[in-house]
Design an enzyme around this catalytic site. Structure first.
Site, PDB file in Angstrom:
ATOM      1  N   GLU A 168      43.966  37.392  36.735  1.00  0.00           N
ATOM      2  CA  GLU A 168      42.785  36.512  36.740  1.00  0.00           C
ATOM      3  C   GLU A 168      42.652  35.772  35.412  1.00  0.00           C
ATOM      4  O   GLU A 168      41.643  35.864  34.707  1.00  0.00           O
ATOM      5  CB  GLU A 168      41.524  37.294  37.097  1.00  0.00           C
ATOM      6  CG  GLU A 168      41.549  37.813  38.522  1.00  0.00           C
ATOM      7  CD  GLU A 168      40.222  38.392  39.000  1.00  0.00           C
ATOM      8  OE1 GLU A 168      39.960  38.329  40.219  1.00  0.00           O
ATOM      9  OE2 GLU A 168      39.454  38.907  38.163  1.00  0.00           O
ATOM     10  N   GLU A 270      44.054  39.207  45.816  1.00  0.00           N
ATOM     11  CA  GLU A 270      42.866  40.058  45.899  1.00  0.00           C
ATOM     12  C   GLU A 270      41.877  39.492  46.907  1.00  0.00           C
ATOM     13  O   GLU A 270      41.482  38.323  46.811  1.00  0.00           O
ATOM     14  CB  GLU A 270      42.159  40.173  44.543  1.00  0.00           C
ATOM     15  CG  GLU A 270      42.899  40.939  43.481  1.00  0.00           C
ATOM     16  CD  GLU A 270      42.060  41.137  42.223  1.00  0.00           C
ATOM     17  OE1 GLU A 270      40.803  41.124  42.331  1.00  0.00           O
ATOM     18  OE2 GLU A 270      42.653  41.292  41.145  1.00  0.00           O
TER      19      GLU A 270
END
Length: 373
Positions: A168, A270
């Protein structure tokens, strides 16, 4: 006759439930299987060490990885921290779990956080051992750490199939040195990781992973800058949680645009959805709404339907560039001691209501749905 009909309906019930959880297909169309039907199970080693139990849908106790594989999942994602306080999510556990993953015939995605703890859009903390390194040595540390973990996997016969260089990384990695406020530095660190991956295995795919999968402005800004600064990668990774990252339609628009604009395969590394609002470990859950996204209740059926909906968007990416998805922390059940903070054994798990195993330890319907997407 009534008894016969009742028996037939009982046998058909799992098929009916699966069909309900899947979006309808237009007449005359077929649904190609996704290349990646995966789960992140980074918490599994610690859960097992603390007594975590996993059961299939019929209640039979077994190896969580085997249960996932038999349900049709074909990929596992494992995170790597450098020197975490609890000693988990290190090379040791990754090597052990990788052997088990490959023994089930599944593929492996390794997710490097380049930290001793969680790395995400709000924090990209350096490992303590790297804190005082000058930039050239920091870049070398990224290369060496990446190479060492992946080479150990290769030498034991469990070569990683995909690798995330960072987790991320909306704002870069290894702050402040690798912040996107200084793109040449960000690029140098990412390319050090890429070079290490390819030195171990030229066939392993390198993923660059951002959160906020519905934010097209972010993705265009980030990958335009990455390309302008010579960042090398093979696959674009996304986090998409419908209750945080925009509507399903904004997610669809972004993933389609990104795939076409950059000509790269895309994968949702995710995603997740709750199957209940109840708590199982005395630690408040992150998502507690009964309907976190309109039309999808926090029920086993709602969880399955959301995963199927996200999967169909990925499947429909033009040019066949949508690879698939991973549901995040599928095995992170409410086991005492297996909390979110590696430095605090008393911390709880705020995610157990989004796992693929219920509070009775049984596989949930979403697992079977994900395995057949």
């Amino acid at each position: 006759m009534k008894r016969l009909l009742a028996a037939l309906l009982l046998l058909a019930a799992p098929i009916i439930q699966l069909a309900v959880a899947q979006p309808a297909l237009a007449a005359g169309t077929s649904r190609a299987a996704l290349q990646i039907r995966g789960a992140d199970v980074s918490s599994l080693a610690k859960s097992e060490a603390l007594g975590g139990v996993y059961r299939d849908a019929r209640g039979r106790k077994g190896d969580a990885l085997r249960i996932l594989s038999r349900a049709g999942l074909n990929y596992v994602r494992l995170k790597v921290w450098v020197d975490p306080a609890d000693g988990y999510n290190t090379t040791t556990q990754v090597l052990d779990l990788a052997r088990r993953v490959k023994a089930q015939g599944m593929k492996l995605l390794v997710d490097f956080h380049y930290s001793d703890t969680w790395a995400d859009p709000g924090k990209q903390f350096k490992p303590a051992a790297w804190e005082s390194l000058p930039f050239d040595r920091l870049r070398q540390a990224v290369y060496d750490h990446t190479y060492d973990v992946l080479d150990a996997l290769r030498r034991q016969g469990t070569t990683a199939d995909m690798v995330q260089v960072g987790n991320e990384i909306n704002g870069g990695l290894l702050w402040p040195d690798g912040s996107t406020s200084t793109w040449p530095n960000t690029a140098a660190l990412l390319n050090a990781g890429y070079d290490a991956v390819k030195r171990v295995s030229g066939s392993t795919k390198v993923v660059l992973h951002l959160a906020d999968g519905g934010d097209n402005g972010l993705y265009r800004w980030w990958f335009d800058n990455a390309n302008a600064n010579g960042v090398r990668y093979d696959v674009i990774g996304m986090s998409y949680y419908a209750y945080w990252h925009g509507t399903l339609e904004t997610f669809r628009a972004n993933i389609n645009d990104v795939a076409g604009r950059y000509g790269k395969p895309v994968v949702v590394v995710e995603t997740a959805y709750p199957f209940t609002t109840a708590d199982d470990d005395g630690w408040a859950n992150i998502i507690t709404s009964g309907e976190p996204y309109p039309g999808y209740r926090a029920t086993p059926e709602g969880q399955a339907a959301m995963l199927a909906g996200v999967a169909d968007i990925v499947r429909q990416v033009p040019g066949g560039l949508g690879l698939g998805l991973f549901t995040w922390e599928a095995t992170w059940t409410g086991v005492p001691g297996n909390g979110w903070d590696p430095a605090d054994p008393s911390s709880g798990n705020a995610w157990e209501n989004q796992a693929l195993f219920g509070y009775d330890d049984r596989a949930l319907p979403a697992m079977e749905v994900l395995g057949h997407l």
